[in-house]
Design a protein around this motif. Structure first.
Motif, mmCIF file in Angstrom:
data_model
loop_
_atom_site.group_PDB
_atom_site.id
_atom_site.type_symbol
_atom_site.label_atom_id
_atom_site.label_comp_id
_atom_site.label_asym_id
_atom_site.label_seq_id
_atom_site.Cartn_x
_atom_site.Cartn_y
_atom_site.Cartn_z
ATOM 1 N N ILE A 126 27.066 30.808 107.939
ATOM 2 C CA ILE A 126 27.164 31.700 107.519
ATOM 3 C C ILE A 126 26.221 33.688 108.532
ATOM 4 O O ILE A 126 26.820 33.733 109.195
ATOM 5 C CB ILE A 126 28.453 32.704 106.993
ATOM 6 C CG1 ILE A 126 29.292 31.143 107.097
ATOM 7 C CG2 ILE A 126 29.299 33.402 107.875
ATOM 8 C CD1 ILE A 126 30.686 30.958 106.035
ATOM 9 N N THR A 127 25.531 33.640 107.273
ATOM 10 C CA THR A 127 24.738 34.629 107.797
ATOM 11 C C THR A 127 24.022 34.829 109.131
ATOM 12 O O THR A 127 23.474 35.713 109.744
ATOM 13 C CB THR A 127 23.887 35.036 106.530
ATOM 14 O OG1 THR A 127 23.176 34.124 106.212
ATOM 15 C CG2 THR A 127 24.609 35.635 105.042
ATOM 16 N N LYS A 128 23.138 33.668 109.945
ATOM 17 C CA LYS A 128 22.244 33.532 110.493
ATOM 18 C C LYS A 128 23.573 33.557 111.809
ATOM 19 O O LYS A 128 23.078 33.453 113.185
ATOM 20 C CB LYS A 128 21.896 32.173 110.213
ATOM 21 C CG LYS A 128 20.714 32.226 109.615
ATOM 22 C CD LYS A 128 20.102 30.863 108.974
ATOM 23 C CE LYS A 128 18.907 31.701 108.008
ATOM 24 N NZ LYS A 128 18.676 29.982 107.228
ATOM 25 N N GLU A 129 24.819 32.713 111.757
ATOM 26 C CA GLU A 129 25.973 33.072 112.724
ATOM 27 C C GLU A 129 26.370 33.867 113.069
ATOM 28 O O GLU A 129 26.708 34.038 114.750
ATOM 29 C CB GLU A 129 26.569 31.473 112.657
ATOM 30 C CG GLU A 129 25.940 30.347 112.577
ATOM 31 C CD GLU A 129 25.037 29.896 114.593
ATOM 32 O OE1 GLU A 129 25.544 30.054 115.145
ATOM 33 O OE2 GLU A 129 23.555 28.759 114.592
ATOM 34 N N ASP A 130 26.796 34.837 112.256
ATOM 35 C CA ASP A 130 27.476 35.819 112.688
ATOM 36 C C ASP A 130 27.114 37.087 112.011
ATOM 37 O O ASP A 130 26.909 37.472 111.229
ATOM 38 C CB ASP A 130 28.822 36.111 111.648
ATOM 39 C CG ASP A 130 30.701 36.457 111.668
ATOM 40 O OD1 ASP A 130 30.186 36.962 112.300
ATOM 41 O OD2 ASP A 130 31.418 35.874 111.979
ATOM 42 N N SER A 131 26.855 37.993 113.307
ATOM 43 C CA SER A 131 26.690 39.060 113.292
ATOM 44 C C SER A 131 26.522 40.329 112.050
ATOM 45 O O SER A 131 27.038 41.214 110.980
ATOM 46 C CB SER A 131 26.267 40.027 114.115
ATOM 47 O OG SER A 131 27.561 40.259 114.605
ATOM 48 N N LEU A 132 28.372 39.525 112.007
ATOM 49 C CA LEU A 132 29.322 40.770 110.975
ATOM 50 C C LEU A 132 28.456 40.454 109.073
ATOM 51 O O LEU A 132 28.715 41.170 108.329
ATOM 52 C CB LEU A 132 30.799 40.535 111.009
ATOM 53 C CG LEU A 132 31.276 41.032 112.018
ATOM 54 C CD1 LEU A 132 32.748 40.291 111.566
ATOM 55 C CD2 LEU A 132 31.892 42.339 111.291
ATOM 56 N N PHE A 133 27.564 39.815 108.784
ATOM 57 C CA PHE A 133 27.150 38.985 107.900
ATOM 58 C C PHE A 133 25.588 39.004 107.782
ATOM 59 O O PHE A 133 24.931 39.032 106.566
ATOM 60 C CB PHE A 133 27.381 38.087 107.607
ATOM 61 C CG PHE A 133 29.251 37.531 106.876
ATOM 62 C CD1 PHE A 133 29.525 38.265 106.185
ATOM 63 C CD2 PHE A 133 30.315 37.323 108.241
ATOM 64 C CE1 PHE A 133 31.104 38.556 106.224
ATOM 65 C CE2 PHE A 133 31.586 37.514 107.855
ATOM 66 C CZ PHE A 133 32.153 38.014 107.202
ATOM 67 N N SER A 134 25.147 39.636 108.633
ATOM 68 C CA SER A 134 23.973 39.570 109.280
ATOM 69 C C SER A 134 22.878 40.196 107.739
ATOM 70 O O SER A 134 22.020 39.329 107.554
ATOM 71 C CB SER A 134 22.994 39.726 110.307
ATOM 72 O OG SER A 134 23.343 40.928 111.122
ATOM 73 N N SER A 135 23.836 40.926 107.670
ATOM 74 C CA SER A 135 22.699 41.909 106.491
ATOM 75 C C SER A 135 23.079 41.724 105.092
ATOM 76 O O SER A 135 22.480 41.851 103.889
ATOM 77 C CB SER A 135 22.844 43.067 106.722
ATOM 78 O OG SER A 135 25.131 43.588 106.606
ATOM 79 N N TYR A 136 23.993 40.714 104.866
ATOM 80 C CA TYR A 136 24.143 39.372 103.438
ATOM 81 C C TYR A 136 23.101 38.884 102.846
ATOM 82 O O TYR A 136 23.458 37.857 104.382
ATOM 83 C CB TYR A 136 25.847 39.391 103.769
ATOM 84 C CG TYR A 136 27.068 40.167 103.249
ATOM 85 C CD1 TYR A 136 27.483 41.614 104.228
ATOM 86 C CD2 TYR A 136 27.333 40.784 102.119
ATOM 87 C CE1 TYR A 136 28.287 41.773 104.058
ATOM 88 C CE2 TYR A 136 27.935 41.845 101.873
ATOM 89 C CZ TYR A 136 28.615 42.065 102.775
ATOM 90 O OH TYR A 136 29.394 43.474 102.508
ATOM 91 N N LYS A 137 22.623 39.053 102.485
ATOM 92 C CA LYS A 137 21.901 38.131 101.687
ATOM 93 C C LYS A 137 22.682 36.408 100.694
ATOM 94 O O LYS A 137 22.432 36.159 100.285
ATOM 95 C CB LYS A 137 20.997 38.790 101.047
ATOM 96 C CG LYS A 137 19.634 38.937 102.619
ATOM 97 C CD LYS A 137 19.579 37.480 103.089
ATOM 98 C CE LYS A 137 18.882 38.812 104.320
ATOM 99 N NZ LYS A 137 19.538 37.724 105.948
ATOM 100 N N ASP A 138 24.143 37.325 100.109
ATOM 101 C CA ASP A 138 24.568 36.638 98.865
ATOM 102 C C ASP A 138 26.030 36.818 98.927
ATOM 103 O O ASP A 138 26.076 38.039 99.073
ATOM 104 C CB ASP A 138 23.726 36.952 97.277
ATOM 105 C CG ASP A 138 24.148 35.311 96.695
ATOM 106 O OD1 ASP A 138 24.469 34.636 97.064
ATOM 107 O OD2 ASP A 138 23.673 35.629 95.540
ATOM 108 N N ILE A 139 26.757 36.298 98.520
ATOM 109 C CA ILE A 139 27.836 36.736 98.196
ATOM 110 C C ILE A 139 28.345 35.823 96.756
ATOM 111 O O ILE A 139 27.434 35.285 95.778
ATOM 112 C CB ILE A 139 28.735 35.478 99.677
ATOM 113 C CG1 ILE A 139 30.581 35.868 99.538
ATOM 114 C CG2 ILE A 139 28.318 33.744 98.923
ATOM 115 C CD1 ILE A 139 30.465 35.336 100.288
#
Length: 191
Positions: free
Chosen positions: A102-115
């Motif tokens: 998800i963090t690699k495919e969706d720009s909304l989550f590109s700044s997230y490294k964890d959840i």
């Protein structure tokens, strides 16, 4: 002398019939005990029937993805596989799917490294009546927060297929996916 011989023959035949009758009774009782044991064994297996289900949860500020055991008896996780496009990510938990896909495919989550997450992997034992929030995501009520929650729900509902293979303590095995309506038995005790 003739009557003594007939009495001896009759006694022998009677003893033989009694022995055969006793042998039949022992065989019949043993057969009944075997059937009773099999019924008890089947009752034990059905009294330990884990039932894993996958679901979304959330409200205006948070999103969660649940793995729950609503059955009777614990579920031992054998595999969690994530299907995305033409790839299968073997033995990935949902956090790994978030980080690696998800963090690699969706720009909304590109700044997230964890959840937020609870680790559920091979070897995890989920007791009966236990709900595990495998993924948690909290955000503000602003526009971007609403978009991220909606996007994450879309990822886990439509883009990723989550497959969980699990076993009962007796070794029976089931498979459930995020797109199936119920677990499917893939291994019985007789297999």
């Amino acid at each position: 002398m003739k009557s003594k011989l007939n009495f001896t023959k009759a006694s022998t035949i009677l003893a033989l019939v009694a022995s055969l009758g006793s042998l039949y009774i022992v065989y019949y009782q043993t057969n009944l005990m075997g059937k009773q044991f099999e019924l008890q064994r089947q009752q034990q297996y059905t009294s330990v029937f884990p039932y894993i289900s996958l679901a979304n949860t959330g409200n205006q500020k948070r999103y969660g993805y649940l793995i729950s055991n609503t059955g009777i008896g614990p579920a031992l996780i054998d595999e969690i596989n994530i299907h995305y496009k033409d790839s299968v990510y073997k033995n990935h938990d949902l956090r790994a799917a978030f980080v690696n896909i998800i963090t690699k495919e969706d720009s909304l989550f590109s700044s997230y490294k964890d959840i937020g997450h609870s680790t559920v992997r091979t070897g995890t034992l989920i007791p009966a009546d236990k709900i595990i929030e495998a993924i948690t995501f909290s955000s503000e009520l602003d526009k971007i927060g609403v978009e991220r929650r909606r996007a994450l729900r879309g990822w886990f509902n439509r883009k990723l297929v989550i497959e969980v293979i699990y076993s009962s303590i007796y070794g029976e095995q089931w498979r459930v996916t995020s797109v199936s309506t119920a677990p499917e038995k893939i291994k019985s005790l007789t297999d």
